[in-house]
Every structure is written in structure tokens, then in C-alpha cells.
Design a protein around this motif. Structure first.
Motif, PDB file in Angstrom:
ATOM      1  N   LEU A   6      -8.288  15.549 -37.143  1.00  0.00           N
ATOM      2  CA  LEU A   6      -6.986  16.038 -37.581  1.00  0.00           C
ATOM      3  C   LEU A   6      -5.956  15.845 -36.475  1.00  0.00           C
ATOM      4  O   LEU A   6      -6.225  16.171 -35.309  1.00  0.00           O
ATOM      5  N   VAL A   7      -4.771  15.354 -36.826  1.00  0.00           N
ATOM      6  CA  VAL A   7      -3.690  15.159 -35.871  1.00  0.00           C
ATOM      7  C   VAL A   7      -2.411  15.762 -36.435  1.00  0.00           C
ATOM      8  O   VAL A   7      -1.947  15.353 -37.509  1.00  0.00           O
ATOM      9  N   GLU A   8      -1.854  16.739 -35.706  1.00  0.00           N
ATOM     10  CA  GLU A   8      -0.611  17.376 -36.128  1.00  0.00           C
ATOM     11  C   GLU A   8       0.602  16.661 -35.534  1.00  0.00           C
ATOM     12  O   GLU A   8       0.521  16.079 -34.447  1.00  0.00           O
ATOM     13  N   SER A   9       1.720  16.755 -36.235  1.00  0.00           N
ATOM     14  CA  SER A   9       2.986  16.232 -35.730  1.00  0.00           C
ATOM     15  C   SER A   9       4.122  17.004 -36.374  1.00  0.00           C
ATOM     16  O   SER A   9       3.905  17.743 -37.344  1.00  0.00           O
ATOM     17  N   GLY A  10       5.327  16.820 -35.827  1.00  0.00           N
ATOM     18  CA  GLY A  10       6.506  17.417 -36.437  1.00  0.00           C
ATOM     19  C   GLY A  10       7.043  18.646 -35.737  1.00  0.00           C
ATOM     20  O   GLY A  10       8.078  19.182 -36.144  1.00  0.00           O
ATOM     21  N   GLY A  11       6.357  19.116 -34.711  1.00  0.00           N
ATOM     22  CA  GLY A  11       6.852  20.275 -33.985  1.00  0.00           C
ATOM     23  C   GLY A  11       8.095  19.938 -33.179  1.00  0.00           C
ATOM     24  O   GLY A  11       8.488  18.776 -33.050  1.00  0.00           O
ATOM     25  N   GLY A  12       8.722  20.967 -32.639  1.00  0.00           N
ATOM     26  CA  GLY A  12       9.917  20.759 -31.831  1.00  0.00           C
ATOM     27  C   GLY A  12      10.663  22.045 -31.603  1.00  0.00           C
ATOM     28  O   GLY A  12      10.143  23.135 -31.851  1.00  0.00           O
ATOM     29  N   LEU A  13      11.902  21.895 -31.156  1.00  0.00           N
ATOM     30  CA  LEU A  13      12.784  23.025 -30.869  1.00  0.00           C
ATOM     31  C   LEU A  13      13.830  23.119 -31.975  1.00  0.00           C
ATOM     32  O   LEU A  13      14.477  22.115 -32.318  1.00  0.00           O
ATOM     33  N   VAL A  14      13.997  24.309 -32.512  1.00  0.00           N
ATOM     34  CA  VAL A  14      14.958  24.519 -33.597  1.00  0.00           C
ATOM     35  C   VAL A  14      15.604  25.889 -33.420  1.00  0.00           C
ATOM     36  O   VAL A  14      14.982  26.806 -32.861  1.00  0.00           O
ATOM     37  N   ALA A  21      17.116  29.514 -34.713  1.00  0.00           N
ATOM     38  CA  ALA A  21      16.760  30.484 -35.743  1.00  0.00           C
ATOM     39  C   ALA A  21      17.539  30.190 -37.021  1.00  0.00           C
ATOM     40  O   ALA A  21      18.737  29.874 -36.977  1.00  0.00           O
ATOM     41  N   GLY A  22      16.843  30.280 -38.145  1.00  0.00           N
ATOM     42  CA  GLY A  22      17.437  29.957 -39.429  1.00  0.00           C
ATOM     43  C   GLY A  22      17.251  28.520 -39.846  1.00  0.00           C
ATOM     44  O   GLY A  22      17.530  28.166 -40.998  1.00  0.00           O
ATOM     45  N   GLY A  23      16.795  27.693 -38.930  1.00  0.00           N
ATOM     46  CA  GLY A  23      16.589  26.285 -39.208  1.00  0.00           C
ATOM     47  C   GLY A  23      15.254  26.002 -39.861  1.00  0.00           C
ATOM     48  O   GLY A  23      14.500  26.917 -40.221  1.00  0.00           O
ATOM     49  N   SER A  24      14.966  24.702 -40.023  1.00  0.00           N
ATOM     50  CA  SER A  24      13.753  24.264 -40.711  1.00  0.00           C
ATOM     51  C   SER A  24      13.036  23.185 -39.913  1.00  0.00           C
ATOM     52  O   SER A  24      13.654  22.436 -39.139  1.00  0.00           O
ATOM     53  N   LEU A  25      11.731  23.125 -40.114  1.00  0.00           N
ATOM     54  CA  LEU A  25      10.892  22.049 -39.589  1.00  0.00           C
ATOM     55  C   LEU A  25       9.823  21.748 -40.622  1.00  0.00           C
ATOM     56  O   LEU A  25       9.425  22.642 -41.386  1.00  0.00           O
ATOM     57  N   ARG A  26       9.327  20.518 -40.633  1.00  0.00           N
ATOM     58  CA  ARG A  26       8.184  20.176 -41.458  1.00  0.00           C
ATOM     59  C   ARG A  26       7.087  19.622 -40.566  1.00  0.00           C
ATOM     60  O   ARG A  26       7.283  18.602 -39.895  1.00  0.00           O
ATOM     61  N   LEU A  27       5.966  20.304 -40.576  1.00  0.00           N
ATOM     62  CA  LEU A  27       4.802  19.849 -39.832  1.00  0.00           C
ATOM     63  C   LEU A  27       3.918  18.993 -40.737  1.00  0.00           C
ATOM     64  O   LEU A  27       3.836  19.237 -41.940  1.00  0.00           O
TER      65      LEU A  27
END
Length: 121
Positions: free
Chosen positions: A4-12, A14-20
Motif C-alpha cells: 500500500l502506498v499513500e499520497s495526497g497529504g500536505g498543508l492546508v 482550517a476549513g479546507g479540503s484534501l483528498r488522500l
């Protein structure tokens, strides 16, 4: 064997969105329920969400219910975690894991290496 390999993290903010994304190798991926587990600094690992092998069922921790959505595309060997309305308390390393019981943060057969999510206030 499933890798398994995760991706999509980062700095955002508050109130924002991310997709992992959690991308798997191995022919048996579609036979596993996949979970997202997170670990904040100085805290124990916490169950976030799980999607069934078929993608038809999902379970969420109360802390993310209504804000996070888990889904999967077995044709792409990928599971997604859409995270909306993010809060600073969501800051953690997020892991995907295969083969465990919904609601638990341990006892999984396979783990990814994790991706960092940081939510600033």
C-alpha cells in the motif's frame, strides 16, 4: 501479499479540503476491506474510516462523520479519503491499512508508510 502506498497529504488551512489516495499492488486488493488510520503527535493511532471490499459499505469514526468520505476504485486498485471542513485536530500522519476490523486501529494485515496531513488554524 498487498503493498500500500499513500499520497495526497500536505498543508492546508482550517476549513479546507484534501483528498488522500491509497494505491495498492497485488492481485488480491479487491478482496480486502481498506481502512484509514491516523496518528497525531504524542497520541495513539486512531481509526478514521473503512470501506468494504466491494465499496458498498463504509464506516466512519464519529470525529470525522459528515466531513470525510471514503471510496474505492477496484479497477485502479485505489482507495480515496476525501477530507472536507478540515480542523487543526485532523493534523496527523494518515495510514491506509488492509484486512482489519472496522473501528479498530490495530490488527491489520498490511500497512502503508503514511502521508502527513497538517491543518493550520
Amino acid at each position: 501479499q498487498v503493498q500500500l502506498v499513500e499520497s495526497g497529504g500536505g498543508l492546508v488551512q482550517a476549513g479546507g479540503s484534501l483528498r488522500l489516495s491509497c494505491t495498492a499492488s497485488g492481485r488480491t486488493f479487491s478482496g480486502y476491506a481498506i481502512s484509514w488510520i491516523r496518528q497525531a503527535p504524542g497520541k495513539e493511532r486512531e481509526f478514521v474510516a473503512q470501506v468494504s471490499a466491494s465499496g458498498g459499505d463504509s464506516v466512519y469514526a464519529d470525529s470525522v462523520k459528515g466531513r470525510f468520505t471514503i471510496s474505492r476504485d477496484n479497477s485502479k486498485n485505489t482507495v480515496y479519503l476525501q477530507m472536507d471542513s478540515l480542523k487543526p485536530d485532523d493534523t496527523a500522519v494518515y495510514y491506509c491499512a488492509a484486512g482489519g476490523v472496522p473501528g479498530r486501529s490495530t490488527g491489520y494485515d498490511y500497512w502503508g508508510q503514511g502521508t502527513q496531513v497538517t491543518v493550520s488554524s
